[in-house]
Every structure is written in C-alpha cells, then in structure tokens.
Design a protein around this motif. Sequence first.
Motif, PDB file in Angstrom:
ATOM      1  N   LYS A 120      29.616  39.129  27.190  1.00 61.99           N
ATOM      2  CA  LYS A 120      29.814  39.938  25.976  1.00 61.99           C
ATOM      3  C   LYS A 120      29.404  41.383  26.239  1.00 61.99           C
ATOM      4  CE  LYS A 120      28.854  36.149  22.855  1.00 61.99           C
ATOM      5  NZ  LYS A 120      27.798  35.490  22.129  1.00 61.99           N
ATOM      6  N   GLY A 121      29.768  42.241  25.292  1.00 65.90           N
ATOM      7  CA  GLY A 121      29.279  43.616  25.273  1.00 65.90           C
ATOM      8  C   GLY A 121      29.477  44.366  26.572  1.00 65.90           C
ATOM      9  N   ALA A 122      28.403  45.055  26.995  1.00 66.25           N
ATOM     10  CA  ALA A 122      28.504  45.944  28.154  1.00 66.25           C
ATOM     11  C   ALA A 122      28.810  45.171  29.437  1.00 66.25           C
ATOM     12  CB  ALA A 122      27.199  46.728  28.310  1.00 66.25           C
ATOM     13  N   ALA A 123      28.275  43.962  29.535  1.00 65.28           N
ATOM     14  CA  ALA A 123      28.509  43.168  30.755  1.00 65.28           C
ATOM     15  C   ALA A 123      29.993  42.822  30.870  1.00 65.28           C
ATOM     16  CB  ALA A 123      27.684  41.887  30.713  1.00 65.28           C
ATOM     17  N   ARG A 124      30.587  42.513  29.711  1.00 64.55           N
ATOM     18  CA  ARG A 124      32.012  42.171  29.729  1.00 64.55           C
ATOM     19  C   ARG A 124      32.844  43.406  30.061  1.00 64.55           C
ATOM     20  NH1 ARG A 124      36.007  39.749  25.282  1.00 64.55           N
ATOM     21  NH2 ARG A 124      34.739  40.891  23.812  1.00 64.55           N
ATOM     22  N   THR A 125      32.506  44.541  29.440  1.00 66.32           N
ATOM     23  CA  THR A 125      33.246  45.784  29.717  1.00 66.32           C
ATOM     24  C   THR A 125      33.161  46.121  31.206  1.00 66.32           C
ATOM     25  OG1 THR A 125      32.642  46.548  27.524  1.00 66.32           O
ATOM     26  CG2 THR A 125      33.472  48.209  29.045  1.00 66.32           C
ATOM     27  N   ALA A 126      31.969  45.981  31.761  1.00 69.04           N
ATOM     28  CA  ALA A 126      31.787  46.325  33.178  1.00 69.04           C
ATOM     29  C   ALA A 126      32.643  45.423  34.065  1.00 69.04           C
ATOM     30  CB  ALA A 126      30.303  46.180  33.557  1.00 69.04           C
ATOM     31  N   ARG A 127      32.718  44.146  33.695  1.00 65.91           N
ATOM     32  CA  ARG A 127      33.515  43.214  34.500  1.00 65.91           C
ATOM     33  C   ARG A 127      35.015  43.506  34.357  1.00 65.91           C
ATOM     34  NH1 ARG A 127      34.550  40.706  38.702  1.00 65.91           N
ATOM     35  NH2 ARG A 127      35.314  38.584  38.602  1.00 65.91           N
ATOM     36  N   GLY A 150      39.822  47.691  38.584  1.00 63.84           N
ATOM     37  CA  GLY A 150      39.714  48.392  39.863  1.00 63.84           C
ATOM     38  C   GLY A 150      40.235  47.524  41.002  1.00 63.84           C
ATOM     39  N   ARG A 151      39.940  46.244  40.923  1.00 58.53           N
ATOM     40  CA  ARG A 151      40.351  45.353  42.010  1.00 58.53           C
ATOM     41  C   ARG A 151      41.869  45.230  42.120  1.00 58.53           C
ATOM     42  NH1 ARG A 151      41.871  44.678  45.429  1.00 58.53           N
ATOM     43  NH2 ARG A 151      41.834  43.101  47.048  1.00 58.53           N
ATOM     44  N   PRO A 190      43.113  52.179  36.989  1.00 53.88           N
ATOM     45  CA  PRO A 190      41.923  52.928  36.571  1.00 53.88           C
ATOM     46  C   PRO A 190      41.252  52.305  35.342  1.00 53.88           C
ATOM     47  CG  PRO A 190      43.926  54.118  35.998  1.00 53.88           C
ATOM     48  CD  PRO A 190      44.354  52.911  36.776  1.00 53.88           C
ATOM     49  N   ALA A 191      39.976  52.647  35.153  1.00 51.76           N
ATOM     50  CA  ALA A 191      39.190  52.058  34.062  1.00 51.76           C
ATOM     51  C   ALA A 191      39.820  52.331  32.693  1.00 51.76           C
ATOM     52  CB  ALA A 191      37.768  52.607  34.107  1.00 51.76           C
ATOM     53  N   GLY A 192      40.438  53.524  32.546  1.00 51.18           N
ATOM     54  CA  GLY A 192      41.032  53.915  31.265  1.00 51.18           C
ATOM     55  C   GLY A 192      42.151  52.984  30.812  1.00 51.18           C
ATOM     56  N   THR A 193      42.681  52.215  31.737  1.00 55.77           N
ATOM     57  CA  THR A 193      43.737  51.251  31.425  1.00 55.77           C
ATOM     58  C   THR A 193      43.302  50.290  30.323  1.00 55.77           C
ATOM     59  OG1 THR A 193      44.327  51.323  33.766  1.00 55.77           O
ATOM     60  CG2 THR A 193      45.219  49.495  32.513  1.00 55.77           C
ATOM     61  N   ALA A 194      42.012  50.012  30.278  1.00 56.28           N
ATOM     62  CA  ALA A 194      41.488  49.013  29.332  1.00 56.28           C
ATOM     63  C   ALA A 194      41.799  49.377  27.885  1.00 56.28           C
ATOM     64  CB  ALA A 194      39.983  48.858  29.529  1.00 56.28           C
ATOM     65  N   ASP A 195      41.908  50.688  27.591  1.00 49.09           N
ATOM     66  CA  ASP A 195      42.103  51.123  26.202  1.00 49.09           C
ATOM     67  C   ASP A 195      43.560  51.354  25.853  1.00 49.09           C
ATOM     68  OD1 ASP A 195      39.329  51.145  25.884  1.00 49.09           O
ATOM     69  OD2 ASP A 195      39.212  53.132  26.829  1.00 49.09           O
TER      70      ASP A 195
END
Length: 309
Positions: free
Chosen positions: A135-142, A148-149, A153-158
């Motif tokens: 959940k939360g930050a741990a989920r966002t980080a994963r 990335g893998r 890019p990270a911005g893709t998430a939004d």
Amino acid sequence: MPETTDTGPAEPLLEVTDLRKSFVTKRDVFGRAVAREDAVRGVSFTLPHGRTLGIVGETGAGKSTVGRLVLRLAEPDAGSVRLLGADVLSLSRRDLRRLRRRAQMIFQDPFASLDPRMLVGQTIGEPLLLHAGLKGAARTARVVELLGRVGLPAGTADRYPHEFSGGQLQRVAIARALASEPDLIVCDEPVAALDVSVQAQVLNLLLDLQAERGLSYLFISHDLSLVRSFAHEVAVMNHGEIVESGPGSELFGHPQHPYTKELVSAIPVTRPGRRRSAAVRRAAASIPAAPEPPVVRPVLSHVLEGDPS
Ligand SMILES: Nc1ncnc2c1ncn2[C@@H]1O[C@H](COP(=O)(O)OP(=O)(O)OP(=O)(O)O)[C@@H](O)[C@H]1O
Ligand SMILES: [Mg+2]
C-alpha cells in the motif's frame, strides 16, 4: 494450498496431458446444444522452468483456447494441467486465485486488455495490493520500479492507456503481469499488433526478463519465423491437435508432418536455406540501441548460438 509448492528441478513447470475442449456452435429453441465444435482435441506438452514453448498454427487451430485452458480461464472438458506441482483442474477457487498470481497472461491487444478508466499506476498497483498487500508509498515505489524495468518513465503511472502507443502499452501490460512475480506468462500473440521495430524491442524485453527471473513462456503466435527465433521448443497445432513438436531449428529445418511442411513452405524466403537468418536480420536491423541497458546484445541471441547467419 497443499500442492502448490515449488517443484523440484526434475518436474516441469507445466505439464499438460490430453487436454480437450469443445464449444457449442448451435442450440435449439430450448437452448439445448445441437452442434459442437472440438476446439482442442487431446493436447499434451510439457514446459520446463525458464524455457519458452511456442505454439504455432493457423487461425482457429485452438492456440488461444489452449492458453486459456492452462490458466483455467476456460474450463476443459477433459485432461489434466499440472502447474508448479498443483493439479490446476481440481483446485478450489481460493487456491486457483493464489496460483493465478504465479501464472499471468498477456494479449495481442493491450488497449483491450487494460482497463481504459484506470491510470497506469493503478493498473500495475492492483496486483501489488491483491497479491503482496503493498500500500501507499511502498506500492508507488514498486510501480515506479516495474515501469523502469519495462523501459517506461515514472511519470507514466499518472496517465491513462489511451495516451500511449501500442508498444508502450504492451510494456505496461508486461509490468502488470510482472507485478505478481509470476513463474509463467502465457503470451497470446503479444507483438502481432505492433510495428516490426517495436516488436523486436518487446521481444528483447521478454527475453531479458526470462534471463533475469527464470520465467517460462507459453508463446502463442501464427508467425513461424518469429517463434522459431524466440522459442526453445515449438508445437505446431492444426484443428485442435499438436501435429508435430520439437526444437524450432529441427522442426522447421526438417518438418515431418505434411501440415508443418505446408506452414514452413509458406515462410517468406529471401535465399534458399536462409529462412531463419532472414527473419532475424530483419528484427536485428530494426533494433534501436539498447532498449534496456546495461549491455547491448544481439537480438534474440539465446537461440541463435550456432546459427550460421
Ligand atoms: N468462447 C468460444 N465460444 C465458441 N467457440 C469458440 C470460443 N473460443 C474459441 N472458439 C472456437 O474454437 C476454435 C479455436 O479458437 P482459438 O481462438 O483457440 O483459435 P486460435 O488458434 O487462437 O486462432 P487465432 O490465430 O485466430 O487467434 C475456433 O473455431 C473458435 O471459433
Ligand atoms: Mg488466438
């Protein structure tokens, strides 16, 4: 779930025996089946850990149905499916849900297979919550790590699925599949809808992931050249049956079954005896520099060793 433990090295990841499935093609006015079609007629194969089995055949041969039956997305009429030491067809719903985590599927059309109303971050984050309780930050980080893998890019998430190209979105689908840390991915025509250059990038990504994580792929395609380059073993399906199987080089070099001979003769040839290398050169030429760092390597190299091309 008593049986779904890791299998020993001697047991294949997946063992399918005499799998059968028919579909009702006609019903009477009371809804009773009056005609059926045998889509899968006694299919058997094994898939070892960390390997790829390609399934080829013409449209309607039963390839996708086999993929769905293996993951029990459709119920077989008969046969057995042993995956990761578990008898898939006798699992309870709960145990099946747990097993599904370790066996994912990616489809030809990522636009259709991903929810258009969900942000990419939610799409990838959903299995992280369901399977790992993240959940939360741990989920966002994963999520960011998985993006990335797969080279996004990270911005893709939004962003939403409609904001991406087919190739980018297939990477999202792969990231979603990876989120539950599967052992098996059933890839049903995963690059058929993509440009040749993008096809090669996505295939290389799949190969990298296989090397890194020991993933096994059931790789369904009607493109023989591609399967020959990508899969360790190939099974040729015709009218619901596997008519011939073996390592791609043997199968396509010396086809025995008349149907395989017919398929092989339909592969475009630039020069006699150079079918495979022609297909691979085409893919290699279209590869941009290292889609995934750190090492640039020849395209589809794992099955090219010893290839004279
Ligand atoms: N849900 C279904 N209901 C009825 N018939 C079905 C269903 N799914 C598949 N079939 C039939 O089963 C046969 C095999 O279909 P399947 O989709 O497995 O073929 P395929 O080899 O994947 O073909 P393609 O290359 O076109 O994807 C076809 O004749 C198809 O019409
Ligand atoms: Mg299909």
